[in-house]
Design an enzyme around this catalytic site. Structure first.
Site, PDB file in Angstrom:
ATOM      1  N   ARG A   1       0.824  -1.222   0.000  1.00 43.63           N
ATOM      2  CA  ARG A   1       0.000   0.000   0.000  1.00 43.63           C
ATOM      3  C   ARG A   1       0.856   1.270   0.000  1.00 43.63           C
ATOM      4  O   ARG A   1       0.439   2.286  -0.544  1.00 43.63           O
ATOM      5  CB  ARG A   1      -0.952  -0.006   1.206  1.00 43.63           C
ATOM      6  CG  ARG A   1      -2.159  -0.906   0.973  1.00 43.63           C
ATOM      7  CD  ARG A   1      -3.110  -0.883   2.148  1.00 43.63           C
ATOM      8  NE  ARG A   1      -4.360  -1.543   1.796  1.00 43.63           N
ATOM      9  CZ  ARG A   1      -5.216  -2.034   2.671  1.00 43.63           C
ATOM     10  NH1 ARG A   1      -4.968  -1.957   3.974  1.00 43.63           N
ATOM     11  NH2 ARG A   1      -6.333  -2.601   2.279  1.00 43.63           N
TER      12      ARG A   1
ATOM     13  N   GLY B   1     -12.324  -4.982   1.153  1.00 45.26           N
ATOM     14  CA  GLY B   1     -13.730  -4.612   1.297  1.00 45.26           C
ATOM     15  C   GLY B   1     -14.175  -3.722   0.145  1.00 45.26           C
ATOM     16  O   GLY B   1     -15.278  -3.879  -0.390  1.00 45.26           O
TER      17      GLY B   1
HETATM   18  N1  LIG Z   1      -9.578 -18.674  11.298  1.00 40.45           N
HETATM   19  C1  LIG Z   1      -9.196 -17.435  11.599  1.00 40.45           C
HETATM   20  N2  LIG Z   1      -9.371 -16.960  12.838  1.00 40.45           N
HETATM   21  C2  LIG Z   1      -8.959 -15.689  13.141  1.00 40.45           C
HETATM   22  N3  LIG Z   1      -8.369 -14.848  12.259  1.00 40.45           N
HETATM   23  C3  LIG Z   1      -8.184 -15.300  11.011  1.00 40.45           C
HETATM   24  C4  LIG Z   1      -8.586 -16.606  10.625  1.00 40.45           C
HETATM   25  N4  LIG Z   1      -8.248 -16.756   9.321  1.00 40.45           N
HETATM   26  C5  LIG Z   1      -7.668 -15.613   8.941  1.00 40.45           C
HETATM   27  N5  LIG Z   1      -7.610 -14.726   9.925  1.00 40.45           N
HETATM   28  C6  LIG Z   1      -6.990 -13.394   9.938  1.00 40.45           C
HETATM   29  O1  LIG Z   1      -7.635 -12.537   9.037  1.00 40.45           O
HETATM   30  C7  LIG Z   1      -6.786 -11.413   8.875  1.00 40.45           C
HETATM   31  C8  LIG Z   1      -7.081 -10.720   7.572  1.00 40.45           C
HETATM   32  O2  LIG Z   1      -8.462 -10.432   7.491  1.00 40.45           O
HETATM   33  P1  LIG Z   1      -9.039  -9.217   6.633  1.00 40.45           P
HETATM   34  O3  LIG Z   1      -8.583  -7.920   7.199  1.00 40.45           O
HETATM   35  O4  LIG Z   1     -10.506  -9.448   6.539  1.00 40.45           O
HETATM   36  O5  LIG Z   1      -8.330  -9.447   5.211  1.00 40.45           O
HETATM   37  P2  LIG Z   1      -7.812  -8.353   4.167  1.00 40.45           P
HETATM   38  O6  LIG Z   1      -6.882  -7.396   4.897  1.00 40.45           O
HETATM   39  O7  LIG Z   1      -7.095  -9.128   3.106  1.00 40.45           O
HETATM   40  O8  LIG Z   1      -9.046  -7.658   3.677  1.00 40.45           O
HETATM   41  C9  LIG Z   1      -5.361 -11.954   8.949  1.00 40.45           C
HETATM   42  O9  LIG Z   1      -4.637 -11.181   9.868  1.00 40.45           O
HETATM   43  C10 LIG Z   1      -5.559 -13.391   9.428  1.00 40.45           C
HETATM   44  O10 LIG Z   1      -4.674 -13.762  10.465  1.00 40.45           O
HETATM   45  O1  LIG Z   2      -7.574  -2.677   5.255  1.00 40.87           O
HETATM   46  C1  LIG Z   2      -8.585  -2.158   4.772  1.00 40.87           C
HETATM   47  O2  LIG Z   2      -9.607  -2.881   4.251  1.00 40.87           O
HETATM   48  P1  LIG Z   2      -9.493  -4.428   3.764  1.00 40.87           P
HETATM   49  O3  LIG Z   2      -8.963  -5.253   4.926  1.00 40.87           O
HETATM   50  O4  LIG Z   2     -10.916  -4.784   3.430  1.00 40.87           O
HETATM   51  O5  LIG Z   2      -8.606  -4.424   2.571  1.00 40.87           O
HETATM   52  C2  LIG Z   2      -8.747  -0.661   4.654  1.00 40.87           C
HETATM   53  O6  LIG Z   2      -7.609   0.019   5.143  1.00 40.87           O
HETATM   54  C3  LIG Z   2     -10.008  -0.224   5.407  1.00 40.87           C
HETATM   55  O7  LIG Z   2      -9.881  -0.523   6.775  1.00 40.87           O
HETATM   56  P2  LIG Z   2     -11.217  -0.748   7.660  1.00 40.87           P
HETATM   57  O8  LIG Z   2     -11.853  -2.054   7.211  1.00 40.87           O
HETATM   58  O9  LIG Z   2     -10.717  -0.793   9.082  1.00 40.87           O
HETATM   59  O10 LIG Z   2     -12.123   0.429   7.394  1.00 40.87           O
END
Ligand SMILES: Nc1ncnc2c1ncn2[C@@H]1O[C@H](COP(=O)(O)OP(=O)(O)O)[C@@H](O)[C@H]1O
Ligand SMILES: O=C(OP(=O)(O)O)[C@H](O)COP(=O)(O)O
Length: 402
Positions: free
Chosen positions: A41, A382
């Protein structure tokens, strides 16, 4: 697709000597020692900042990091300063706040081509409330607004939406434009079969997306922390796994909706459980219906990996957001890393369009060195899912029309 993509651009703005409020998404993963574990990022924000610097603007950078409740040192943006300085080739200055007199003094001292990073804008609860007075205070720092925070464009917050009302022009940065150009095109008319893979830990904000995804995709694969709410809704015991108790009814209705729409909603058949949330936890593989009390699911199991892989073989477009497990711990990284390898293989050998979105998902793909094999690496998880749903992104809507 409802979201507009024709927004005013940086190239039309008069920049010389102007103070420019630039909302970027520097919400990067940090380890326990506050080292950045993936700088995608930060690198993605560089072209816009360099363009502004090169055109004599005074650059004010604003971002959030994590989801702090009030001022929280571990969510300070300070660890970003050395990385930003190295990538931009100048000494980036940092303010200890994002509004107020001291910040105004520092803004007045920015030279043309200089960069000031403001402290985490979410240290104020007014940010997420999109408080107009707070937005005005942010706006008062600058002459114009650039939104390059695609990853946060689905949030109607003061620094992503509110501020645009008080600063004109309000335009998109190059990253925002690039993401919209790619994603709006790719997901409005995807090659079919079209699969979405959704995992991660932001269950409450992403489970709602699934309902709309069922209108768009042929196949929906769930992993990560998302699955236990579905298991519990089906009557399985989930031990101490991550569960959103108030979403159980929603999970049940989503399972029914998928069935009635003929969408293959696939949940892992087995999971890797741990006796604590730690890298050195004891672990074992159990069927989805057999999670013991006191254990938590931290990865999808080998049967699930095989079944998911076979299902993905028939697809032409895949969008993936949210790791399949807690990949930060090696023991629970197999589901995520195997999925990354599968998508890389499908993309490079069979021409499948593969889109990876989200801070942690992209970090996981970078960790295994496969980012350049994917069709598109998106800085928003998201945000890309909401685009896929056909929703308008508030951070984009607030910008000037082209
Ligand atoms: N089974 C699980 N229990 C708790 N946390 C999890 C599990 N599987 C994945 N995660 C956590 O989810 C986090 C990422 O989630 P999220 O923020 O929704 O994804 P992204 O940043 O790609 O949008 C990671 O830090 C990972 O450790
Ligand atoms: O990491 C983000 O979103 P993402 O985990 O859905 O990619 C953005 O920085 C938004 O963060 P937020 O879901 O706490 O508003």
């Amino acid at each position: 697709m409802a979201t507009k993509r024709s927004v005013g651009t940086l190239k039309e703005a008069d920049l010389k000597g102007k103070k420019v409020f630039v909302r970027v998404d520097l919400n990067v993963p940090l380890d326990d020692n506050l080292n950045i574990t993936d700088d995608t990022r930060v690198r993605a924000a560089v072209p816009t900042i360099k363009y502004l610097m090169g055109h004599g603007a005074k650059v004010i950078l604003s971002s959030h990091l994590g989801r702090p409740k009030g001022v929280t040192p571990k969510y300070s943006l300070k660890p970003l300063v050395p990385r930003l300085s190295a990538l931009l080739g100048i000494e980036v200055k940092m303010a200890n706040d994002c509004i107020g007199e001291e910040v105004q003094i520092m803004v007045a001292e920015i030279p043309e081509g200089g960069v000031l990073l403001l402290e985490n804008v979410r240290f104020y609860k007014e940010e997420e409330k999109n408080d107009p007075e707070f937005a005005k205070k942010l706006a008062s720092l600058a002459d114009l607004y650039v939104n390059d925070a695609f990853g946060t464009a689905h949030r109607a917050h003061a620094s992503t939406e509110g501020v645009a009302k008080y600063l004109k022009p309000s335009v998109a940065g190059f990253l925002m434009q690039k993401e919209l150009d790619y994603l709006v095109g790719a997901v409005s008319n995807p090659k079919k079969p079209f699969a979405a893979i959704v995992g991660g830990s932001k269950v409450s904000s992403k489970i709602g997306v699934i309902e709309s995804l069922l209108e768009k995709v042929d196949m929906l694969l769930l992993g990560g922390g998302m699955i236990f709410t579905f298991y519990k809704a089906q009557g399985y015991s989930v031990g101490s796994s991550l569960v959103e108790e108030d979403k159980l009814d929603l999970a049940t209705s989503l399972l029914e909706k998928a069935k009635s729409k003929g969408v293959a909603l696939m949940l892992p058949t087995d999971v890797v459980v741990a006796d604590k949330f730690a890298a050195d936890a004891n672990s074992k593989i159990v069927p989805a219906s057999g999670i013991p009390d006191g254990w938590m699911g931290l990865d999808i199991g080998p049967d699930s990996i095989k079944i998911f892989g076979e299902a993905l073989d028939s697809t032409k477009t895949i969008i993936w957001n949210g790791p399949m497990g807690v990949f930060e711990f090696d023991k629970f990284a197999v589901g995520t890393e195997t999925t990354a390898k599968k998508l890389a293989e499908l993309s490079s050998e069979k021409g499948v369009t593969t889109i990876i979105g989200g801070g942690d998902s992209v970090a996981a793909v970078e960790k295994v060195g496969l980012a350049d094999k994917m069709s598109h690496i998106s800085t928003g998880g998201g945000a890309s899912l909401e685009l896929l749903e056909g929703k308008s992104l508030p951070g984009v809507l607030a910008l000037d029309d082209a």
